[in-house]
Scaffold this motif. Structure first.
Motif, PDB file in Angstrom:
ATOM      1  N   GLU A 157     -30.996  18.541 -44.502  1.00  0.00           N
ATOM      2  CA  GLU A 157     -31.140  19.993 -44.538  1.00  0.00           C
ATOM      3  C   GLU A 157     -31.608  20.533 -43.192  1.00  0.00           C
ATOM      4  OE1 GLU A 157     -33.572  20.821 -47.986  1.00  0.00           O
ATOM      5  OE2 GLU A 157     -31.991  20.137 -49.351  1.00  0.00           O
ATOM      6  N   THR A 158     -32.452  19.774 -42.499  1.00  0.00           N
ATOM      7  CA  THR A 158     -32.874  20.159 -41.152  1.00  0.00           C
ATOM      8  C   THR A 158     -31.667  20.213 -40.214  1.00  0.00           C
ATOM      9  OG1 THR A 158     -35.082  19.252 -41.475  1.00  0.00           O
ATOM     10  CG2 THR A 158     -34.343  19.512 -39.190  1.00  0.00           C
ATOM     11  N   ALA A 159     -30.789  19.221 -40.320  1.00  0.00           N
ATOM     12  CA  ALA A 159     -29.581  19.202 -39.480  1.00  0.00           C
ATOM     13  C   ALA A 159     -28.671  20.382 -39.808  1.00  0.00           C
ATOM     14  CB  ALA A 159     -28.832  17.878 -39.665  1.00  0.00           C
ATOM     15  N   VAL A 160     -28.553  20.724 -41.086  1.00  0.00           N
ATOM     16  CA  VAL A 160     -27.720  21.860 -41.495  1.00  0.00           C
ATOM     17  C   VAL A 160     -28.239  23.152 -40.850  1.00  0.00           C
ATOM     18  CG1 VAL A 160     -27.106  23.313 -43.470  1.00  0.00           C
ATOM     19  CG2 VAL A 160     -26.893  20.836 -43.636  1.00  0.00           C
ATOM     20  N   LEU A 161     -29.550  23.268 -40.742  1.00  0.00           N
ATOM     21  CA  LEU A 161     -30.163  24.488 -40.209  1.00  0.00           C
ATOM     22  C   LEU A 161     -30.468  24.407 -38.715  1.00  0.00           C
ATOM     23  CD1 LEU A 161     -32.654  25.126 -43.154  1.00  0.00           C
ATOM     24  CD2 LEU A 161     -30.504  26.333 -42.698  1.00  0.00           C
ATOM     25  N   SER A 162     -29.980  23.382 -38.051  1.00  0.00           N
ATOM     26  CA  SER A 162     -30.354  23.139 -36.655  1.00  0.00           C
ATOM     27  C   SER A 162     -29.900  24.220 -35.679  1.00  0.00           C
ATOM     28  CB  SER A 162     -29.830  21.779 -36.201  1.00  0.00           C
ATOM     29  OG  SER A 162     -28.415  21.778 -36.196  1.00  0.00           O
ATOM     30  N   GLY A 163     -29.001  25.087 -36.079  1.00  0.00           N
ATOM     31  CA  GLY A 163     -28.569  26.169 -35.198  1.00  0.00           C
ATOM     32  C   GLY A 163     -29.594  27.282 -35.058  1.00  0.00           C
ATOM     33  N   LEU A 164     -30.637  27.238 -35.867  1.00  0.00           N
ATOM     34  CA  LEU A 164     -31.703  28.240 -35.802  1.00  0.00           C
ATOM     35  C   LEU A 164     -32.966  27.579 -35.273  1.00  0.00           C
ATOM     36  CD1 LEU A 164     -31.198  29.867 -39.324  1.00  0.00           C
ATOM     37  CD2 LEU A 164     -30.391  30.733 -37.128  1.00  0.00           C
ATOM     38  N   ASP A 165     -33.706  28.316 -34.427  1.00  0.00           N
ATOM     39  CA  ASP A 165     -34.962  27.747 -33.935  1.00  0.00           C
ATOM     40  C   ASP A 165     -36.080  28.021 -34.953  1.00  0.00           C
ATOM     41  OD1 ASP A 165     -35.896  30.388 -33.502  1.00  0.00           O
ATOM     42  OD2 ASP A 165     -35.316  30.358 -31.397  1.00  0.00           O
ATOM     43  N   ARG A 166     -37.243  27.421 -34.717  1.00  0.00           N
ATOM     44  CA  ARG A 166     -38.341  27.503 -35.681  1.00  0.00           C
ATOM     45  C   ARG A 166     -38.743  28.944 -36.013  1.00  0.00           C
ATOM     46  NH1 ARG A 166     -41.437  23.985 -38.144  1.00  0.00           N
ATOM     47  NH2 ARG A 166     -40.775  22.221 -36.901  1.00  0.00           N
ATOM     48  N   PRO A 167     -38.896  29.844 -35.015  1.00  0.00           N
ATOM     49  CA  PRO A 167     -39.238  31.225 -35.383  1.00  0.00           C
ATOM     50  C   PRO A 167     -38.160  31.905 -36.231  1.00  0.00           C
ATOM     51  CG  PRO A 167     -39.706  30.849 -33.061  1.00  0.00           C
ATOM     52  CD  PRO A 167     -38.963  29.638 -33.561  1.00  0.00           C
ATOM     53  N   GLU A 168     -36.886  31.648 -35.918  1.00  0.00           N
ATOM     54  CA  GLU A 168     -35.804  32.229 -36.722  1.00  0.00           C
ATOM     55  C   GLU A 168     -35.833  31.686 -38.150  1.00  0.00           C
ATOM     56  OE1 GLU A 168     -32.223  33.060 -33.517  1.00  0.00           O
ATOM     57  OE2 GLU A 168     -32.614  30.989 -34.128  1.00  0.00           O
ATOM     58  N   LEU A 169     -36.081  30.385 -38.291  1.00  0.00           N
ATOM     59  CA  LEU A 169     -36.164  29.790 -39.622  1.00  0.00           C
ATOM     60  C   LEU A 169     -37.311  30.393 -40.415  1.00  0.00           C
ATOM     61  CD1 LEU A 169     -35.461  26.015 -38.888  1.00  0.00           C
ATOM     62  CD2 LEU A 169     -34.045  27.589 -40.214  1.00  0.00           C
ATOM     63  N   GLY A 170     -38.446  30.588 -39.749  1.00  0.00           N
ATOM     64  CA  GLY A 170     -39.599  31.185 -40.421  1.00  0.00           C
ATOM     65  C   GLY A 170     -39.315  32.609 -40.860  1.00  0.00           C
ATOM     66  N   GLU A 171     -38.670  33.375 -39.986  1.00  0.00           N
ATOM     67  CA  GLU A 171     -38.333  34.756 -40.318  1.00  0.00           C
ATOM     68  C   GLU A 171     -37.312  34.808 -41.460  1.00  0.00           C
ATOM     69  OE1 GLU A 171     -36.596  38.827 -38.210  1.00  0.00           O
ATOM     70  OE2 GLU A 171     -36.908  37.044 -36.998  1.00  0.00           O
ATOM     71  N   LEU A 172     -36.300  33.946 -41.385  1.00  0.00           N
ATOM     72  CA  LEU A 172     -35.286  33.906 -42.434  1.00  0.00           C
ATOM     73  C   LEU A 172     -35.912  33.501 -43.770  1.00  0.00           C
ATOM     74  CD1 LEU A 172     -32.342  34.083 -43.370  1.00  0.00           C
ATOM     75  CD2 LEU A 172     -32.046  31.712 -42.577  1.00  0.00           C
ATOM     76  N   ALA A 173     -36.764  32.480 -43.760  1.00  0.00           N
ATOM     77  CA  ALA A 173     -37.417  32.033 -44.996  1.00  0.00           C
ATOM     78  C   ALA A 173     -38.281  33.152 -45.579  1.00  0.00           C
ATOM     79  CB  ALA A 173     -38.257  30.785 -44.735  1.00  0.00           C
ATOM     80  N   ALA A 174     -38.997  33.865 -44.718  1.00  0.00           N
ATOM     81  CA  ALA A 174     -39.849  34.952 -45.202  1.00  0.00           C
ATOM     82  C   ALA A 174     -39.013  36.086 -45.800  1.00  0.00           C
ATOM     83  CB  ALA A 174     -40.730  35.477 -44.067  1.00  0.00           C
ATOM     84  N   LEU A 175     -37.945  36.468 -45.116  1.00  0.00           N
ATOM     85  CA  LEU A 175     -37.084  37.540 -45.626  1.00  0.00           C
ATOM     86  C   LEU A 175     -36.405  37.146 -46.932  1.00  0.00           C
ATOM     87  CD1 LEU A 175     -35.469  38.761 -42.292  1.00  0.00           C
ATOM     88  CD2 LEU A 175     -37.083  40.030 -43.726  1.00  0.00           C
ATOM     89  N   LEU A 176     -35.913  35.916 -47.002  1.00  0.00           N
ATOM     90  CA  LEU A 176     -35.283  35.456 -48.241  1.00  0.00           C
ATOM     91  C   LEU A 176     -36.303  35.356 -49.363  1.00  0.00           C
ATOM     92  CD1 LEU A 176     -32.826  32.743 -46.878  1.00  0.00           C
ATOM     93  CD2 LEU A 176     -32.220  34.954 -47.897  1.00  0.00           C
ATOM     94  N   GLY A 177     -37.523  34.932 -49.040  1.00  0.00           N
ATOM     95  CA  GLY A 177     -38.586  34.872 -50.044  1.00  0.00           C
ATOM     96  C   GLY A 177     -38.932  36.250 -50.579  1.00  0.00           C
ATOM     97  N   GLU A 178     -38.985  37.221 -49.681  1.00  0.00           N
ATOM     98  CA  GLU A 178     -39.257  38.596 -50.094  1.00  0.00           C
ATOM     99  C   GLU A 178     -38.135  39.117 -50.995  1.00  0.00           C
ATOM    100  OE1 GLU A 178     -39.717  42.891 -47.897  1.00  0.00           O
ATOM    101  OE2 GLU A 178     -40.568  41.139 -46.896  1.00  0.00           O
ATOM    102  N   LEU A 179     -36.899  38.892 -50.600  1.00  0.00           N
ATOM    103  CA  LEU A 179     -35.752  39.320 -51.400  1.00  0.00           C
ATOM    104  C   LEU A 179     -35.757  38.625 -52.756  1.00  0.00           C
ATOM    105  CD1 LEU A 179     -33.051  40.826 -51.745  1.00  0.00           C
ATOM    106  CD2 LEU A 179     -31.943  38.878 -50.612  1.00  0.00           C
ATOM    107  N   LEU A 180     -35.988  37.321 -52.760  1.00  0.00           N
ATOM    108  CA  LEU A 180     -35.991  36.571 -54.009  1.00  0.00           C
ATOM    109  C   LEU A 180     -37.083  37.074 -54.951  1.00  0.00           C
ATOM    110  CD1 LEU A 180     -34.872  34.264 -55.704  1.00  0.00           C
ATOM    111  CD2 LEU A 180     -36.427  32.720 -54.495  1.00  0.00           C
ATOM    112  N   GLY A 181     -38.275  37.322 -54.417  1.00  0.00           N
ATOM    113  CA  GLY A 181     -39.355  37.844 -55.252  1.00  0.00           C
ATOM    114  C   GLY A 181     -38.995  39.185 -55.871  1.00  0.00           C
TER     115      GLY A 181
END
Length: 192
Positions: A157-181
Motif C-alpha cells: 500500500e505504501t508503494a501504491v501511494l508512493s507518488g504522494l509525499d508525507r504531507p500530501e498523504l497526511g492532508e489526503l487522509a485528513a480530508l478523506l477522514g472528514e468526508l467519511l465522518g
C-alpha cells in the motif's frame, strides 16, 4: 485551493463551470469526463463530480489491481478484512459483528466464514445461551497468516501511494477522514 474553499471557489472568479477541472493538468480520466459534461451543460457546477468521480475511480483501480500480498496468500481483500477484524479486536466476534466491522452484508460474511473455516483459518462455536448465535475466532494458523501478511500488505500500500509525499498523504487522509465522518453520519441518519 484550500480545503475549506472547495472546488467551486478555487479560482475566486465565479462558477466552477468557468475553470479547468481540478487535476486536469495531470490528464486523469475524470478531468476528461468533466470537460465533456461542461461542453454539454456549461452552466452546471461539476465540482462534486470531480471529487466523487475521482474517489470512485481510485477505488475501482485499487480493486482491479488486487492486493498482491493477499493474492499470493490466496486471500481476497474481503477475506483479509474479516481475518483482520478478528485479529485487531483481539477477541471472538459474531457474524453480525463481523458484518459491521467490515461493512459487509450478513450473507457475504457467512459465505466468507465458510470458506475461511474450510481452510482452517477461523473456527466457529455455538453460544451456550442462544443456539442461534455463533462466535468466530482466529485459529493459530489464521493469526499467523494475518501477522505474516500485514507487513507486506502495508509495504504494498505504501508503494501504491508512493507518488504522494508525507504531507500530501497526511492532508489526503485528513480530508478523506472528514468526508467519511460526515457521510457516515449523514447516510446513517438517512437510513434510520
Amino acid at each position: 485551493m484550500t480545503a475549506t474553499e472547495g472546488p467551486a471557489a478555487a479560482d475566486g472568479d465565479g462558477p466552477a463551470a468557468d475553470r479547468e477541472p481540478s487535476g486536469g493538468s495531470r490528464g486523469d480520466t475524470v478531468a476528461a469526463v468533466v470537460r465533456q459534461w461542461r461542453a454539454v451543460h456549461p452552466g452546471l457546477d461539476t465540482g462534486p463530480m470531480e471529487v466523487i468521480g475521482r474517489i470512485n475511480r481510485c477505488a475501482a483501480l485499487l480493486q482491479q489491481a488486487e492486493d498482491a500480498p493477499l493474492r499470493r496468500a490466496g486471500l481476497t481483500r474481503p477475506e483479509f478484512d474479516l481475518l483482520g477484524a478478528l485479529r485487531r479486536t483481539g477477541h471472538e466476534l459474531t457474524p453480525s459483528e463481523l458484518a459491521r466491522e467490515t461493512f459487509s452484508s450478513g450473507a457475504a460474511v457467512t459465505k466468507r466464514l465458510k470458506q475461511l473455516s474450510e481452510r482452517g483459518l477461523v473456527e466457529r462455536r455455538g453460544d451456550t445461551r442462544d443456539r442461534r448465535v455463533a462466535h468466530v475466532r482466529l485459529t493459530d494458523p489464521g493469526r499467523d497468516l494475518v501477522d505474516g501478511i500485514l507487513p507486506a500488505q502495508l509495504a504494498y500500500e505504501t508503494a501504491v501511494l508512493s507518488g504522494l509525499d508525507r504531507p500530501e498523504l497526511g492532508e489526503l487522509a485528513a480530508l478523506l477522514g472528514e468526508l467519511l465522518g460526515q457521510l457516515e453520519g449523514r447516510l446513517g441518519a438517512l437510513r434510520a
